[in-house]
Each structure stands twice: as C-alpha cells, then as structure tokens.
Design an enzyme around this catalytic site. Structure first.
Site, PDB file in Angstrom:
ATOM      1  CG  HIS B  63      41.041  38.972  36.249  1.00 19.34           C
ATOM      2  ND1 HIS B  63      41.315  39.103  35.093  1.00 19.34           N
ATOM      3  CD2 HIS B  63      42.355  38.971  37.212  1.00 19.34           C
ATOM      4  CE1 HIS B  63      42.743  39.182  35.003  1.00 19.34           C
ATOM      5  NE2 HIS B  63      43.221  39.162  36.196  1.00 19.34           N
ATOM      6  CG  LEU B  64      35.309  43.548  38.441  1.00 24.04           C
ATOM      7  CD1 LEU B  64      34.865  45.250  38.230  1.00 24.04           C
ATOM      8  CD2 LEU B  64      35.435  43.324  39.761  1.00 24.04           C
ATOM      9  NE  ARG B  65      37.556  35.408  36.647  1.00 24.91           N
ATOM     10  CZ  ARG B  65      38.792  35.307  36.196  1.00 24.91           C
ATOM     11  NH1 ARG B  65      39.113  35.831  34.924  1.00 24.91           N
ATOM     12  NH2 ARG B  65      39.711  34.762  36.918  1.00 24.91           N
ATOM     13  CG  ASN B  95      41.160  38.488  31.701  1.00 26.05           C
ATOM     14  OD1 ASN B  95      40.593  39.226  32.584  1.00 26.05           O
ATOM     15  ND2 ASN B  95      41.600  37.254  32.249  1.00 26.05           N
ATOM     16  CG  ASP B 153      46.515  40.147  33.372  1.00 31.75           C
ATOM     17  OD1 ASP B 153      47.713  40.034  33.450  1.00 31.75           O
ATOM     18  OD2 ASP B 153      45.549  40.029  34.447  1.00 31.75           O
ATOM     19  CG  HIS B 180      50.520  38.131  32.451  1.00 31.94           C
ATOM     20  ND1 HIS B 180      49.703  37.370  33.068  1.00 31.94           N
ATOM     21  CD2 HIS B 180      51.449  37.529  32.147  1.00 31.94           C
ATOM     22  CE1 HIS B 180      50.166  36.323  33.184  1.00 31.94           C
ATOM     23  NE2 HIS B 180      51.046  36.024  32.577  1.00 31.94           N
ATOM     24  CG  HIS B 233      50.667  39.700  37.848  1.00 30.48           C
ATOM     25  ND1 HIS B 233      51.585  39.416  36.839  1.00 30.48           N
ATOM     26  CD2 HIS B 233      49.518  39.648  37.509  1.00 30.48           C
ATOM     27  CE1 HIS B 233      50.832  39.162  35.719  1.00 30.48           C
ATOM     28  NE2 HIS B 233      49.661  39.315  35.977  1.00 30.48           N
ATOM     29  CG  ASP B 308      46.287  38.443  39.206  1.00 36.42           C
ATOM     30  OD1 ASP B 308      45.069  38.677  38.664  1.00 36.42           O
ATOM     31  OD2 ASP B 308      47.351  37.712  38.797  1.00 36.42           O
TER      32      ASP B 308
HETATM   33 ZN    ZN Z   1      48.247  38.499  34.669  1.00 32.22          ZN
END
Ligand code: ZN
Lengths: 313, 427
Positions: B63-65, B95, B153, B180, B233, B308
């Site tokens: 997640h690079l945000r 996300n 996800d 997910h 995951h 993750d």
């Molecule tokens: Zn996830």
C-alpha cells in the site's frame, strides 16, 4: 510472604499475580474490613496521596466502591468521567495520559470499554494503575472481592467447586475469576448458552457445560452473571423469556447444588432474566456481602500499590 | 553502459540456475550470463563475491497510500522503502483516496513512480467503482493505463455475482483477480484471530472460517468462469488446503502469504501487551495455521511471499488496540526475516526463497521479471546471507514505523538493488 514483599506498582489483571500475591491482598483486606466496622471509618494511611478515578464507562458501583475505599484511607480522590470531563471528545488516550501525568497523581483507577487500555496507560504514566475493568478482558478487584467473600464462607479454595453461569464470552468478571480461582486450586465450571461461550474456553483450565442443571449439580459456589439485554439483537439469544427458561436461576433449580452453597452476583442484577428475585434475596445469597467486601479489598489494593507499607517497613 | 556483476552466486529460478555465475549488463539489459565474463571496454565491475545475485525481488502486495494519504506514505517513500529492502518492483493496492478505480489515478501512479524511479510500480486497479462492491470499474481502461491486476483489497468482494463478473471480465485482459478473502458476514467486529488468545484477552475474534468461506466460494466460482484468481495474504490452514486441492485440479489459482503470518501467531498480541503492531488483517493466526503455511512454502502450494506493506501514521497506531487501524509495514524487513527465520534454519532453500520473492510473484501477476536471461531488464537484487542487521524502524525509508519486528536481530540482508541495470542510491 509478608507485606514488605509486595513490589507491584500496578494492578492490571489477575493474569500477572501469583497465588501468594493474591493471598497477601486477601489477608490485607481482612485487616481493612475491621475499619469499616468502626464508628469512625477512617484511617490516615494514604493522607496526602492523590488518586484519580478515571471512568470512561459509566459504573456507579465500582466507582463508588473505589471512592469510599479511598476516602476511608484519607486519600485525596478526584473523579473524571467520560460524560463530565470531555475525555471522549476526540482527545487521544495518550494525550489524556500525559495530562493526567502532569497532575502527578499517585494512583489512577481506570475503567474503559477497550481491553488493554489500563496496560497502555501504565506504560506511560508514573502513577500506579489499577484496572477497574477493561472491556471483556479483566476486572481484577471484582475477582479479588469475590475470592474474599468465598474465603470467608468456605475457608479456602482448594478443591472447591465454583460454577459461573451466563454470558461467559463478554464478561471481564469471568476472565478474572477463572484466572484467580484456578490459581488458588478451585475447580471452575462455566455454563451458558453456546452462543455466549468464547472459543477454546477450556484452554483456560475450566470445564464448560451447557445446561444449568449440570452446572449446579453438587457445586459449592454459584456465580450468576448479568445478561446484557442488547445481546439479544446480536443473535446471542432469542428472548429474555427463553433465556430465563434455560439459564435463569430459581429456587427449585438451586436445590441441585450443595446444601451450603453460596450464591454470588457481581451486579447489577437483572431480576427475572438471569435470576429470580426470591433467590437473589434468599438465604444462600451473599450478594450484599460482596458489595461490603469490595470496599475492604479495594482499600487493600490501594494500600499495597501506594507503597506506604514499604516506607514503614 | 556496461556493468559486470562478478563472482556472485546466481540464483535464477526463471532459468533454473543456482551456481557461481557472472552477469553482464549492457544498457540496462542482461547481455550474458556465464563464467568468468569480462566487463569489456569502459565496463564497470560490481564485486559480488560471497553474495547471492538474484532477479529483482517483487512484492505484489503493498500500500503506497498515494494519492490522498501521503501522511502515511508516498510513492516516493514507498519505493525508497522497496529499494532499501531489496525489492526492484512492487504492486500497489488501489485503496487510496480517491481509490485507483479509473485510468486517471492509474496514470498518476505510473507517472509518479517513473519520476522517482527507486523501484518499478505495478498499479493494481479496483474491481468495483469506489471499491464499493457494486459496479465494475472501467477495468479495460485502467489496463490501458498500466494496471496489471484488479482487487478491492481491504474491501472483500462480498457479492458472488460481482466476483463472478470480475473473473469473467478480467479474462479479456488476461489479468488476475486478487481477493482479500474474508466473509464480512462472520465476526466482522473482530480485531484479532478468534481462538484461545482472543478468549483470554476479551477481544472480539476474527474467525479463520471467515477466510475459508470466501476462498471456498471463490474457487467454486472460478470453476464456472475460468480465468485467474489470486488469494492475497492467505492465512489459514484450511484455505491453503483448498488452494492446494484446486491447483491439483488444474484451476488457475495462486496465493501469497506474508512474513508475519509465517513467523508470528495470535499469542503475540498477548506477549506484546496489546501492541497495535500485532493488529492486522488477516490477523495473526494460530500455531497450527502458521505451521501449515510453512508447509505450503515447502511443497510449492504458496506462489509468493508478499509483505502487505501497510504504513500508518504513528498517531493512528498509538491508540487503544480495538481502535487502531489494521496493518504493518514490511518492505524493509521481509528479506531479512525470510533469510534469518526460513532459510537459515533450513525450512526452505535460498533457491526456493528467490522463487517466492521474485519468480513466483512475477508469474502470479504476469509481470516481467523473476529471470535474468539475455534481453531481460536488468533488475537485480544482491543479498548477503551472513551479514547481521537489527531491525530499527527509526531508520526505515518508509514513513511507516509500524512493525512488530523492531529490535529483531537478523542474519541476512540486502546489499544492492539494481533497476534497469542501475544501482539504486538512497541518499
Ligand atoms: Zn488485504
């Protein structure tokens, strides 16, 4: 073990305590019980000490019990509750902790809806922290006062049969009691609807049964738990009527227990839900003694954690 | 530009190589792999004596945000973190704020990644508009912008109808659908694995069955639809068993596991004293689950190890356990943890580790990499299996400090990361 060997700064849970430490608290409570029977119910033990009562969750009983214990020890107590102090208005727990620390209290009594909050607070403040209930995790002083009451009536714990009945999953009282009673050698049975029994509960060293009759048969101590009515909406049980039908304690059902059984309840009771009124007030009930003992046990805990016994000794 | 990586031990599962070999890179691509190669005129030499030389590591779940949550992480800091951890490429989940559910967001990510250039970034697009689980996002358009897979996800695809459509539609672009896997209808208010430790701690549990139900459902749908399905995951023994069985029947299913699910269990929540760094989704599971995942590494059921990587701001994690956000960072700890706790005790070979961190992830997502054959982009990771390190979050390149591994002493660490034949410098 004598009084000078108490070294803890916090009381976060029964999980941390040894059997010897539990005995020490109970013995200390014994000597404080006498104070409550005097005409002037006050000793100067904690004069000049400040105790903060920090209640993020409403709890008239536990808070009053702590307050009375603090007053009888001559401590200065200050109350914060979520509704009056703005504690809930977006201030982070960390900021709250830092603010409290700035007031340099000696002890903080905390009740919070989330497990682990007292532990988090204890890591960040100098003051000793007493867990007065953290979510469904622990409520150590309740278990200690229950143990005190049991010991008064039964003399000890070894081999004693204790049955805890009701909503096992969501009860902090149960967890602390299981930990304490198994440490002291009692045989603990838990009972309740399967929908309110936490997974792997046997791993805590107890027997789980799913009928009230079985739980009561030949038991020395019956501990009824409060059923939260909002659990109905969460699919834990279909109706109060049916709950009482299956797990409500009545005089007739209690006959299955030992003749000298004692009946306990941490309060507040839901009469007609988990317990019938006549049993709650009947001859086996020690429910009001529990309340009285709560003050003595909390005085003992406050005393031991304040460290004054070390200064004297 | 000529660069010779000389004297290292090359592990390249893409070509089934596992021996002392030199790699000659010319203009960002692999020119030759062989013994005693010469750098040629004006060629530089990178001495890899005593090191493992591997095709660049690829983390297919980070997640690079960015856009929108740059206070947690950015494409710049996230890719720096990747390079510092030995990763030459990452696939980032959609996300963000706004979510990557349309081409303009995809293009923004691709452009930002190119500008910084610390590691390749493969964007993963959302399955549904706004990740709301209702309507298919413009998947074809996003693929045009650079998306390599789709996933919601963080927001499991609860509707079987939507999952069926996604599996069908994704086949037009030959991309996998990443799930997910968590049935939110079961124990959704949980904050840790449901088991002995949730019972002891009085915390609401996330049952393993919630994952299993979703994997079972999706595999059943996959039978109907065909296409490619990837379990993100994966954390339970039962889910792994279902994937193993589905693979044996020839279904195109792949799965990844995280280092934390391989190395920690739900007991850690208790041991750490309710540390919010033990809170993630899926939660740390039971010892039996952990053991099963290790078995999945050994027998080949698991295709990839992915971190993750989920950075959060310190203030967000510094709250009561129940209120803290789920997730931990992992880009800078994954390789060291795997070397020290999986390879060193002999659970898996170094060759298998490179498969799990490079070749496997590349195949699962269908992206380049995982091989250093002549003509391939020269994405290379050099690591040392002996050099010690102590995990120190304050020195992370990531903005996130949220790791349960702080203070762990690890034997094994990345030494150099090369993207397009150029050594990534982090200054
Ligand atoms: Zn996830």
């Amino acid at each position: 073990m004598n009084a000078t060997s108490w070294v803890r700064r916090d009381l976060l849970g029964i999980a941390d305590l040894s059997a010897a430490e539990i005995e020490l608290i109970l013995d200390t409570a014994e000597s404080f019980r006498e104070v409550s029977e005097r005409p002037i119910k006050k000793v100067p033990t904690l004069r000049g000490r400040t105790v903060l009562n920090l209640f993020f969750e409403a709890s008239t009983r536990t808070r009053s019990s702590f307050e009375i214990a603090e007053k009888r020890l001559s401590a200065d107590s200050v109350n914060f509750s979520a509704s009056t102090s703005g504690l809930k208005k977006g201030e982070s727990l960390i900021d709250t902790a830092l603010n409290l620390q700035a007031m340099s209290p000696d002890l903080i009594v905390i009740r919070h809806a989330h497990p682990g909050v007292p532990h988090m607070l204890a890591e960040r403040v100098e003051a000793g922290v007493i867990n007065a209930g953290d979510g469904a995790h622990e409520h150590p002083t309740q278990a200690l006062l229950d143990a005190f009451t049991i010991r008064q009536h039964k003399g000890g714990f070894e081999g004693l049969k204790v049955s805890i009945i009701g909503d096992i999953e969501h009860s902090r009282v149960v967890r602390s009691n299981i930990l304490l009673l198994t440490k002291m050698g009692a045989e603990v049975t838990v009972a309740g609807p399967r929908t309110m029994m936490p997974v792997d509960v046997e791993s805590l060293g107890v027997r789980a049964v799913y009928s009230l009759e079985e739980a009561l048969r030949g038991t020395d101590v019956v501990m009824m738990l409060r059923v939260q009515l909002e659990r109905q909406a969460k699919m834990n049980f279909p109706s109060v009527r049916e709950y009482f039908e299956l797990f409500g304690l009545t005089r007739a059902r209690l006959k299955a227990a030992k003749r000298d059984v004692i009946l306990m309840h941490p309060g507040p009771m839901n009469r007609g839900v988990e317990i019938a009124s006549d049993v709650a007030e009947g001859k086996y009930s020690v429910i009001l003694e529990q309340v009285a003992n709560g003050v003595a046990v909390r005085m003992a805990v406050l005393y031991l954690l304040s460290g004054v016994h070390q200064e004297v000794g | 530009m000529r660069l010779l990586i000389r004297g290292g031990h090359l592990i390249d599962p893409g070509q089934e190589l596992d021996e002392r070999l030199d790699v000659l890179i010319v203009d960002g691509r692999v020119e030759r792999v062989g013994k005693d190669l010469k750098p040629g005129r004006h060629g530089e030499v990178l001495d890899a004596d005593g090191l493992i030389v591997a095709p660049g590591l690829i983390d297919i779940h980070v997640h690079l945000r960015e856009p929108g949550q740059e206070y947690k992480e950015s494409i710049e800091t996230g890719t720096r973190s990747a390079a510092a951890g030995g990763f030459t490429a990452v696939a980032c989940m959609p996300n963000t704020t706004p979510p990557n559910d349309n081409r303009s967001v995809t293009e923004h990510i691709v452009k930002e990644a190119a500008r910084h250039g610390y590691a390749r970034v493969y964007p993963i697009g959302a399955i549904s508009v706004g990740q709301k689980g209702e309507q298919l996002a413009e998947i074809g358009d996003m693929v045009g912008g650079g998306v390599v897979a789709i996933s919601d996800d963080g927001f499991p695809v609860m509707s079987p109808e939507l999952m069926r459509r996604a599996l069908l539609y994704a086949q037009h672009f030959d991309i996998p659908v990443i799930q997910h896997a968590e049935d939110l209808g079961l124990g959704a208010d949980g904050v840790m694995h449901e088991g002995e430790w949730s019972t002891r701690l009085g915390l609401p549990g996330l049952p393993g069955a919630a994952e299993d139900l979703m994997v079972a459902r999706d595999l059943r749908l996959l039978e109907e639809t065909g296409g490619r399905y990837h379990v993100a995951h994966l954390s339970t023994a039962r889910s792994l068993e279902m994937v193993r069985e589905a693979k044996s029947r020839g279904l195109a299913v792949t799965c990844e596991v995280t280092p934390h699910h391989l190395l920690l269990t739900d007991r850690e929540v208790f041991e750490s004293g309710f540390s919010t760094h033990t809170k993630m989704k899926p939660p740390l599971r039971s010892e039996a689950d952990r053991e099963a995942l290790l078995g999945g590494l050994e027998d080949g059921t698991v295709d990839a190890i992915a971190s993750d990587h989920a950075p959060h701001h310190v203030d967000e994690k510094d709250v009561e356990f129940s209120s803290a956000p789920f997730g931990i960072v992992g880009l800078e700890t994954t390789l060291g943890l795997c070397l020290d706790r999986l390879v060193r005790p002999g659970r898996i070979s170094p060759y298998r580790l490179v498969e799990l961190l490079s070749t496997g992830p590349a195949r699962a997502l269908g992206v380049p990499g995982g091989r250093l054959a002549p003509g391939d982009p020269a994405d290379v990771t050099l690591f040392d299996t002996k050099r010690q390190q102590t995990v120190n979050p304050t020195r992370f390149q990531s903005k996130g400090r949220n790791t349960p591994f702080a203070g762990w002493k690890l034997r094994g660490r990345p030494v150099a990361t090369l993207v397009d034949g150029r050594r990534v410098e982090l200054r």
